[in-house]
Design an enzyme around this catalytic site. Structure first.
Site, PDB file in Angstrom:
ATOM      1  N   SER A 285       0.918  -1.145  -0.040  1.00 54.48           N
ATOM      2  CA  SER A 285      -0.078   0.004  -0.005  1.00 54.48           C
ATOM      3  C   SER A 285       0.886   1.250   0.077  1.00 54.48           C
ATOM      4  O   SER A 285       2.010   1.177   0.382  1.00 54.48           O
ATOM      5  CB  SER A 285      -0.748  -0.157   1.132  1.00 54.48           C
ATOM      6  OG  SER A 285      -1.503   1.244   1.584  1.00 54.48           O
TER       7      SER A 285
ATOM      8  N   TYR B 151      -1.507  -0.971  10.102  1.00 48.01           N
ATOM      9  CA  TYR B 151      -1.681  -1.284   8.917  1.00 48.01           C
ATOM     10  C   TYR B 151      -0.538  -0.758   8.109  1.00 48.01           C
ATOM     11  O   TYR B 151      -0.065  -1.559   7.250  1.00 48.01           O
ATOM     12  CB  TYR B 151      -3.210  -0.442   8.395  1.00 48.01           C
ATOM     13  CG  TYR B 151      -3.357  -0.742   7.013  1.00 48.01           C
ATOM     14  CD1 TYR B 151      -3.902  -2.009   6.420  1.00 48.01           C
ATOM     15  CD2 TYR B 151      -3.051   0.186   6.003  1.00 48.01           C
ATOM     16  CE1 TYR B 151      -4.276  -2.181   5.271  1.00 48.01           C
ATOM     17  CE2 TYR B 151      -3.265  -0.385   4.589  1.00 48.01           C
ATOM     18  CZ  TYR B 151      -3.909  -1.254   4.254  1.00 48.01           C
ATOM     19  OH  TYR B 151      -4.142  -1.450   2.905  1.00 48.01           O
TER      20      TYR B 151
HETATM   21  N1  NAP Z   1      -8.585  -1.252  -1.992  1.00 46.11           N
HETATM   22  C1  NAP Z   1      -7.549  -0.296  -1.992  1.00 46.11           C
HETATM   23  O1  NAP Z   1      -7.854   0.933  -2.142  1.00 46.11           O
HETATM   24  C2  NAP Z   1      -6.238  -0.725  -1.363  1.00 46.11           C
HETATM   25  C3  NAP Z   1      -5.276   0.267  -1.488  1.00 46.11           C
HETATM   26  C4  NAP Z   1      -4.005  -0.427  -1.053  1.00 46.11           C
HETATM   27  C5  NAP Z   1      -3.857  -1.641  -0.776  1.00 46.11           C
HETATM   28  N2  NAP Z   1      -4.663  -2.604  -0.618  1.00 46.11           N
HETATM   29  C6  NAP Z   1      -4.719  -4.012  -0.081  1.00 46.11           C
HETATM   30  O2  NAP Z   1      -5.203  -4.839  -1.193  1.00 46.11           O
HETATM   31  C7  NAP Z   1      -5.649  -6.047  -0.499  1.00 46.11           C
HETATM   32  C8  NAP Z   1      -6.980  -6.491  -0.702  1.00 46.11           C
HETATM   33  O3  NAP Z   1      -7.711  -5.147  -0.339  1.00 46.11           O
HETATM   34  P1  NAP Z   1      -9.340  -4.914  -0.552  1.00 46.11           P
HETATM   35  O4  NAP Z   1      -9.302  -3.584  -0.536  1.00 46.11           O
HETATM   36  O5  NAP Z   1      -9.943  -5.856  -1.616  1.00 46.11           O
HETATM   37  O6  NAP Z   1      -9.964  -5.305   1.083  1.00 46.11           O
HETATM   38  P2  NAP Z   1     -11.259  -6.092   1.313  1.00 46.11           P
HETATM   39  O7  NAP Z   1     -12.223  -5.803   0.218  1.00 46.11           O
HETATM   40  O8  NAP Z   1     -11.764  -5.750   2.647  1.00 46.11           O
HETATM   41  O9  NAP Z   1     -10.828  -7.735   1.156  1.00 46.11           O
HETATM   42  C9  NAP Z   1     -10.124  -8.133   2.060  1.00 46.11           C
HETATM   43  C10 NAP Z   1      -9.774  -9.726   1.934  1.00 46.11           C
HETATM   44  O10 NAP Z   1      -9.208 -10.052   3.086  1.00 46.11           O
HETATM   45  C11 NAP Z   1      -9.956 -11.207   3.934  1.00 46.11           C
HETATM   46  N3  NAP Z   1      -9.520 -11.207   5.271  1.00 46.11           N
HETATM   47  C12 NAP Z   1      -9.560 -10.156   6.236  1.00 46.11           C
HETATM   48  N4  NAP Z   1      -9.297 -10.660   7.375  1.00 46.11           N
HETATM   49  C13 NAP Z   1      -9.002 -12.059   7.023  1.00 46.11           C
HETATM   50  C14 NAP Z   1      -9.007 -13.113   7.939  1.00 46.11           C
HETATM   51  N5  NAP Z   1      -8.646 -13.126   9.136  1.00 46.11           N
HETATM   52  N6  NAP Z   1      -8.520 -14.497   7.337  1.00 46.11           N
HETATM   53  C15 NAP Z   1      -8.925 -14.441   6.318  1.00 46.11           C
HETATM   54  N7  NAP Z   1      -9.164 -13.735   5.379  1.00 46.11           N
HETATM   55  C16 NAP Z   1      -9.226 -12.324   5.748  1.00 46.11           C
HETATM   56  C17 NAP Z   1     -11.462 -10.465   3.713  1.00 46.11           C
HETATM   57  O11 NAP Z   1     -12.205 -11.651   4.006  1.00 46.11           O
HETATM   58  P3  NAP Z   1     -13.940 -11.372   4.443  1.00 46.11           P
HETATM   59  O12 NAP Z   1     -14.492 -11.190   3.091  1.00 46.11           O
HETATM   60  O13 NAP Z   1     -14.246 -12.468   5.256  1.00 46.11           O
HETATM   61  O14 NAP Z   1     -13.964 -10.065   5.015  1.00 46.11           O
HETATM   62  C18 NAP Z   1     -11.299 -10.252   2.250  1.00 46.11           C
HETATM   63  O15 NAP Z   1     -11.417 -11.396   1.353  1.00 46.11           O
HETATM   64  C19 NAP Z   1      -5.258  -5.661   0.857  1.00 46.11           C
HETATM   65  O16 NAP Z   1      -3.852  -6.347   1.271  1.00 46.11           O
HETATM   66  C20 NAP Z   1      -4.977  -4.407   1.199  1.00 46.11           C
HETATM   67  O17 NAP Z   1      -4.233  -3.698   2.206  1.00 46.11           O
HETATM   68  C21 NAP Z   1      -6.029  -2.182  -1.027  1.00 46.11           C
END
Ligand code: NAP
Length: 246
Positions: free
Chosen positions: A153, A166
């Site tokens: 990130s 985070y």
């Molecule tokens: N979206 C952005 O703008 C952005 C920007 C920078 C970096 N990122 C990174 O991209 C990645 C994906 O993020 P996202 O935005 O797609 O987030 P998201 O929609 O919240 O998805 C996160 C995923 O991680 C799973 N997860 C969370 N806690 C868990 C646990 N204890 N055990 C197993 N699975 C777990 C969630 O499961 P549940 O469905 O059960 O919640 C979900 O499938 C992350 O590493 C995030 O830090 C995202």
């Protein structure tokens, strides 16, 4: 890389494990990998949500995926070993690993940072990718061309106020990626890199920026080019790099 045009069968015959495959970027990545020929192992904590991704992949006619329910928050080293044994029995090897699951927590000044939340984020965002990589290493070594991708990130590349555990776990994952990349560079078929997805329309993003109009953001499906490049054979020789999806 961002304008990369993947071949339709780019990931044919590859077995790829995706953590956090139930939602957001992980679900889109799993579907995209499958659409390009991969057999995808969907790891997540909600069977119901994983089944929706599974069904979408199955109905698309892509190779049949597998579901591996696992809550990374409570997982112990033996749980990762069990996962590795199951993968060994089912597939005999692993060609790709996308560390995508993460928790955001509540944005708070470090001075007031909740210690329970700190421990939870360390477990899910940092310990889990370490333990998982270590457990499946023998399976990655059995591949002829394996790729491990850590999700970073912008706040992991430059510290920013209130992002707390985070940001710290993301920065640590970048460093861990570089250590793995350096250690595995010689005598293994494994490359290790990281990716910053940029701002993407997901639940995590909406939680971090509640006032933002999600329609101004790219959807997860729109940022898959670099993911596909890094998981597929065209990125052979790319190792230890901090990449960005947008
Ligand atoms: N979206 C952005 O703008 C952005 C920007 C920078 C970096 N990122 C990174 O991209 C990645 C994906 O993020 P996202 O935005 O797609 O987030 P998201 O929609 O919240 O998805 C996160 C995923 O991680 C799973 N997860 C969370 N806690 C868990 C646990 N204890 N055990 C197993 N699975 C777990 C969630 O499961 P549940 O469905 O059960 O919640 C979900 O499938 C992350 O590493 C995030 O830090 C995202």
């Amino acid at each position: 890389m961002k304008n990369y045009k993947p071949a339709p069968d780019l990931l044919k015959d590859r077995v790829i494990l995706v953590t956090g495959a139930s939602d957001g970027i992980g679900a889109a990545a799993a579907k995209s990998f499958a659409a390009h020929g991969a057999t995808v192992v969907l790891l997540g904590r909600s069977i119901r949500k994983l089944e929706k991704v599974y069904d979408a992949i199955e109905q698309s006619g892509a190779p049949q995926p597998a579901i591996y329910p696992m809550n990374l928050e409570g997982a112990a080293p033996k749980d990762y070993e069990e996962l590795a044994v199951t993968l060994e029995q089912e597939f005999g090897r692993l060609d790709g690993l996308l560390h995508n699951a993460a928790l955001l927590g509540t944005l708070t000044p470090l001075e007031q940072y909740d210690l329970e939340q700190w421990a939870k984020l360390m477990q899910v965002n940092l310990h889990a990718p370490f333990l998982l990589t270590r457990a499946v290493l023998p399976l990655l070594k059995k591949s002829t061309d394996a790729s491990v991708l850590f999700t970073s990130s912008s706040v992991g590349r430059k510290g920013r106020a209130y992002w707390g555990a985070y940001g710290i776990t993301k920065a640590a994952c970048e460093n861990m990626m570089e250590i793995w990349a350096d250690e595995l560079e010689t005598n293994t078929p494994i490359r290790v890199n990281s990716i910053d997805p940029g701002a993407v329309r997901t639940t995590l993003r909406a939680k971090a920026y509640p006032g933002e109009d999600p329609n101004t953001l790219r959807r997860p499906e729109e940022i898959m080019a670099v993911y596909l490049y890094l998981l597929g054979p065209d990125s052979r020789g790319t190792n230890g790099q901090r990449t960005s999806a947008q």
